[in-house]
Design a protein around this motif. Structure first.
Motif, PDB file in Angstrom:
ATOM      1  N   THR A  73       0.814  -1.212   0.000  1.00 60.25           N
ATOM      2  CA  THR A  73       0.000   0.000   0.000  1.00 60.25           C
ATOM      3  C   THR A  73       0.849   1.265   0.000  1.00 60.25           C
ATOM      4  O   THR A  73       0.381   2.329  -0.412  1.00 60.25           O
ATOM      5  CB  THR A  73      -0.936   0.034   1.214  1.00 60.25           C
ATOM      6  N   GLU A  74       2.099   1.165   0.457  1.00 56.01           N
ATOM      7  CA  GLU A  74       2.980   2.332   0.485  1.00 56.01           C
ATOM      8  C   GLU A  74       4.024   2.276  -0.628  1.00 56.01           C
ATOM      9  O   GLU A  74       4.972   3.051  -0.642  1.00 56.01           O
ATOM     10  CB  GLU A  74       3.699   2.424   1.842  1.00 56.01           C
ATOM     11  N   GLY A  75       3.866   1.354  -1.548  1.00 54.44           N
ATOM     12  CA  GLY A  75       4.893   1.128  -2.560  1.00 54.44           C
ATOM     13  C   GLY A  75       4.975   2.172  -3.644  1.00 54.44           C
ATOM     14  O   GLY A  75       5.923   2.176  -4.421  1.00 54.44           O
ATOM     15  N   LEU A  76       3.980   3.055  -3.731  1.00 57.54           N
ATOM     16  CA  LEU A  76       4.017   4.122  -4.733  1.00 57.54           C
ATOM     17  C   LEU A  76       3.829   5.489  -4.081  1.00 57.54           C
ATOM     18  O   LEU A  76       2.955   6.258  -4.460  1.00 57.54           O
ATOM     19  CB  LEU A  76       2.917   3.902  -5.784  1.00 57.54           C
ATOM     20  N   PRO A  77       4.631   5.797  -3.075  1.00 61.98           N
ATOM     21  CA  PRO A  77       4.506   7.116  -2.469  1.00 61.98           C
ATOM     22  C   PRO A  77       5.063   8.185  -3.378  1.00 61.98           C
ATOM     23  O   PRO A  77       5.615   7.896  -4.443  1.00 61.98           O
ATOM     24  CB  PRO A  77       5.329   6.991  -1.186  1.00 61.98           C
ATOM     25  N   GLY A  78       4.930   9.444  -2.943  1.00 64.38           N
ATOM     26  CA  GLY A  78       5.348  10.540  -3.794  1.00 64.38           C
ATOM     27  C   GLY A  78       6.825  10.531  -4.122  1.00 64.38           C
ATOM     28  O   GLY A  78       7.661  10.498  -3.231  1.00 64.38           O
ATOM     29  N   VAL A  79       7.139  10.537  -5.386  1.00 66.32           N
ATOM     30  CA  VAL A  79       8.503  10.708  -5.881  1.00 66.32           C
ATOM     31  C   VAL A  79       8.431  11.753  -6.994  1.00 66.32           C
ATOM     32  O   VAL A  79       7.353  12.047  -7.505  1.00 66.32           O
ATOM     33  CB  VAL A  79       9.103   9.385  -6.414  1.00 66.32           C
ATOM     34  N   PRO A  80       9.538  12.326  -7.383  1.00 67.24           N
ATOM     35  CA  PRO A  80       9.486  13.360  -8.422  1.00 67.24           C
ATOM     36  C   PRO A  80       8.832  12.856  -9.706  1.00 67.24           C
ATOM     37  O   PRO A  80       8.888  11.674 -10.033  1.00 67.24           O
ATOM     38  CB  PRO A  80      10.974  13.675  -8.652  1.00 67.24           C
ATOM     39  N   GLY A  81       8.159  13.764 -10.402  1.00 67.44           N
ATOM     40  CA  GLY A  81       7.726  13.447 -11.748  1.00 67.44           C
ATOM     41  C   GLY A  81       6.278  13.094 -11.953  1.00 67.44           C
ATOM     42  O   GLY A  81       5.913  12.648 -13.036  1.00 67.44           O
ATOM     43  N   GLY A  82       5.420  13.257 -10.956  1.00 62.69           N
ATOM     44  CA  GLY A  82       4.019  12.925 -11.185  1.00 62.69           C
ATOM     45  C   GLY A  82       3.229  12.841  -9.904  1.00 62.69           C
ATOM     46  O   GLY A  82       3.673  13.265  -8.844  1.00 62.69           O
ATOM     47  N   ARG A  83       2.017  12.262  -9.988  1.00 60.60           N
ATOM     48  CA  ARG A  83       1.149  12.147  -8.829  1.00 60.60           C
ATOM     49  C   ARG A  83       1.742  11.236  -7.773  1.00 60.60           C
ATOM     50  O   ARG A  83       2.551  10.359  -8.063  1.00 60.60           O
ATOM     51  CB  ARG A  83      -0.216  11.602  -9.250  1.00 60.60           C
ATOM     52  N   ARG A  84       1.258  11.429  -6.526  1.00 61.22           N
ATOM     53  CA  ARG A  84       1.793  10.669  -5.399  1.00 61.22           C
ATOM     54  C   ARG A  84       1.686   9.163  -5.621  1.00 61.22           C
ATOM     55  O   ARG A  84       2.612   8.425  -5.330  1.00 61.22           O
ATOM     56  CB  ARG A  84       1.038  11.067  -4.126  1.00 61.22           C
ATOM     57  N   PHE A  85       0.568   8.697  -6.120  1.00 61.17           N
ATOM     58  CA  PHE A  85       0.396   7.264  -6.348  1.00 61.17           C
ATOM     59  C   PHE A  85       0.230   6.968  -7.839  1.00 61.17           C
ATOM     60  O   PHE A  85      -0.486   6.057  -8.225  1.00 61.17           O
ATOM     61  CB  PHE A  85      -0.791   6.729  -5.536  1.00 61.17           C
ATOM     62  N   GLY A  86       0.913   7.715  -8.663  1.00 60.91           N
ATOM     63  CA  GLY A  86       0.861   7.490 -10.099  1.00 60.91           C
ATOM     64  C   GLY A  86       2.065   6.717 -10.599  1.00 60.91           C
ATOM     65  O   GLY A  86       3.033   6.490  -9.878  1.00 60.91           O
ATOM     66  N   GLY A  87       2.006   6.307 -11.862  1.00 61.04           N
ATOM     67  CA  GLY A  87       3.103   5.583 -12.472  1.00 61.04           C
ATOM     68  C   GLY A  87       4.250   6.506 -12.845  1.00 61.04           C
ATOM     69  O   GLY A  87       4.138   7.735 -12.800  1.00 61.04           O
ATOM     70  N   ARG A  88       5.379   5.909 -13.207  1.00 57.45           N
ATOM     71  CA  ARG A  88       6.555   6.654 -13.594  1.00 57.45           C
ATOM     72  C   ARG A  88       7.301   5.937 -14.718  1.00 57.45           C
ATOM     73  O   ARG A  88       7.268   4.701 -14.825  1.00 57.45           O
ATOM     74  CB  ARG A  88       7.539   6.822 -12.423  1.00 57.45           C
ATOM     75  N   LEU A  99      12.511  11.397 -14.204  1.00 56.80           N
ATOM     76  CA  LEU A  99      11.289  10.686 -13.845  1.00 56.80           C
ATOM     77  C   LEU A  99      10.090  11.494 -14.299  1.00 56.80           C
ATOM     78  O   LEU A  99       9.983  12.693 -14.020  1.00 56.80           O
ATOM     79  CB  LEU A  99      11.225  10.464 -12.336  1.00 56.80           C
ATOM     80  N   SER A 100       9.166  10.835 -15.020  1.00 54.86           N
ATOM     81  CA  SER A 100       8.028  11.518 -15.629  1.00 54.86           C
ATOM     82  C   SER A 100       6.765  10.676 -15.425  1.00 54.86           C
ATOM     83  O   SER A 100       6.840   9.468 -15.176  1.00 54.86           O
ATOM     84  CB  SER A 100       8.271  11.720 -17.130  1.00 54.86           C
ATOM     85  N   PRO A 101       5.583  11.283 -15.536  1.00 55.22           N
ATOM     86  CA  PRO A 101       4.344  10.529 -15.332  1.00 55.22           C
ATOM     87  C   PRO A 101       4.143   9.461 -16.405  1.00 55.22           C
ATOM     88  O   PRO A 101       4.489   9.652 -17.568  1.00 55.22           O
ATOM     89  CB  PRO A 101       3.251  11.605 -15.444  1.00 55.22           C
ATOM     90  N   MET A 102       3.590   8.332 -15.989  1.00 56.37           N
ATOM     91  CA  MET A 102       3.145   7.297 -16.913  1.00 56.37           C
ATOM     92  C   MET A 102       1.965   6.587 -16.267  1.00 56.37           C
ATOM     93  O   MET A 102       2.015   6.286 -15.067  1.00 56.37           O
ATOM     94  CB  MET A 102       4.262   6.292 -17.225  1.00 56.37           C
ATOM     95  N   ARG A 103       0.940   6.339 -17.018  1.00 57.20           N
ATOM     96  CA  ARG A 103      -0.256   5.695 -16.464  1.00 57.20           C
ATOM     97  C   ARG A 103       0.092   4.289 -15.990  1.00 57.20           C
ATOM     98  O   ARG A 103       0.737   3.516 -16.703  1.00 57.20           O
ATOM     99  CB  ARG A 103      -1.353   5.630 -17.526  1.00 57.20           C
TER     100      ARG A 103
END
Length: 359
Positions: free
Chosen positions: A175-190, A197-201
């Motif tokens: 549940t915490e495996g996709l916390p906020g990192v640079p490049g997109g939403r807090r729980f979004g893909g990268r 690092l950029s957003p990816m669905r």
């Protein structure tokens, strides 16, 4: 004799790592919260094993500072919470290894690069199947070649599932495996675009792969630790990581990103963690004979290289990597700083852990 500690020593990963250390004539110390479970785990292992009780991550950090073991292997999730305090406790005299496989932990530990180099020990993160297998393959494909422009890696694990509750640590990792990192939403893909690092669905860019054994699987994009490892190993400006562990049907690929966004709501995340921790896992044999890593590397001139790394049970490989890394660190083969396994030791590491390259 140098001390090698396994934090979370009663878990499955901890026990497999301990077995592999014993095969290398290294005596492990199992560290955990429950003295009875520690004794039971130690009695079931094929050799001399020490134990130490530490009721929390903070307690483990205190004991590391006081006793300065030679190597600490961290198997306690969520690593985004446990890795940094344990690394800091290891400075300046203890080498550190973990099984983290998330972008947040990788990027946060890399921010400690200068501090760790100045202190002197070796920190090796993402020493499990996914990141080590795919990174090793990228290093192999890029040997003696210029920097590529594009890399895609996919992990296809196959492992036997043990019966028992999922447990708090693993549930929190999920549940915490996709916390906020640079490049997109807090729980979004990268992914990586233009070297950043950029957003990816989530669950996008599905790819059907024909495995060397003749079977077929579908892998979808998911930002795991191998994304960062592959980018650093190759230097490519465009990198995508995929896995067969995420649902790949069109309906589920539409649902997964929405479900991930709900995890940004803390009460829902807490509720999901508690429910997952209590889930009773049913035993399951390996879905296929081998685990696989796959990589495609493309250069600016249009040339490409494709390869596979074949391993056996992914859990067994995950146990072997930290043990082999420990052996090499104790032999003086490490370097100060924060590293991924194959970037530090080269593609031979995966072979010494039972992997076979098909390039």
């Amino acid at each position: 004799m140098p001390e090698v500690w396994i934090l979370g020593g009663t878990g499955r990963s901890g026990r497999v790592i301990a077995t592999e250390l014993l095969r290398r004539n290294i005596t492990p110390t199992l560290v955990g919260r429950d003295a009875v479970r520690l004794r039971k785990a130690a009695e079931e292992l094929p050799g001399e094993v020490r134990t130490a009780v530490a009721e929390s991550v903070d307690a483990s950090a205190t004991q590391i500072r006081r006793r300065t073991p030679a190597v600490v292997i961290n198997t306690i999730g969520p690593f985004v919470t446990t890795a940094e305090p344990i690394v800091r406790a290891c400075l300046p005299a203890t080498h550190y290894i973990d099984l983290a496989n998330d972008v947040a932990t990788a990027t946060r530990l890399l921010l400690l690069q200068d501090e760790v180099r100045a202190a002197g020990p070796t920190v090796v993160t993402a020493s499990g199947f996914g990141a080590t297998a795919t990174e090793s393959l990228v290093v192999k494909l890029c040997e003696n070649r210029p920097t590529p422009r594009y890399v895609r890696v996919d992990m296809i694990p196959s492992l036997e599932i043990e019966v028992g509750p999922l447990g708090e640590a693993l549930a929190a990792s999920m549940t915490e495996g996709l916390p906020g990192v640079p490049g997109g939403r807090r729980f979004g893909g990268r992914c990586y675009r233009d070297g950043r690092l950029s957003p990816m669905r989530l669950a996008s860019e599905p790819r059907t792969l024909s495995l060397p054994d003749g079977s077929r699987v579908t892998s979808v994009g998911v930002p795991l630790g191998e994304l960062v490892a592959a980018q650093r190993a190759s230097g490519a400006t465009s990198v995508v990581s995929g896995s067969t562990e995420l649902p790949s049907s069109p309906v589920m690929r539409a649902i997964v990103p929405l479900a991930a966004q709900l995890m940004a709501i803390k009460p829902l995340r807490t509720f999901a963690t508690r429910r997952l921790a209590a889930v009773e896992i049913k035993p399951r044999p390996r879905p296929r004979e081998h685990s696989w890593a796959h990589a495609v590397v493309e250069w600016a001139d249009g040339s490409t290289r494709t390869g596979w790394l074949r391993a056996e049970d992914a859990q067994a490989f995950t146990g072997t990597v930290p043990a082999e890394v420990t052996r090499r660190l104790l032999a003086g083969e490490g370097r100060p700083g924060v590293h991924f396994p194959a970037a530090l030791f080269g593609p031979s590491l995966a072979e010494d852990c039972g992997g076979t390259y098909l390039v």
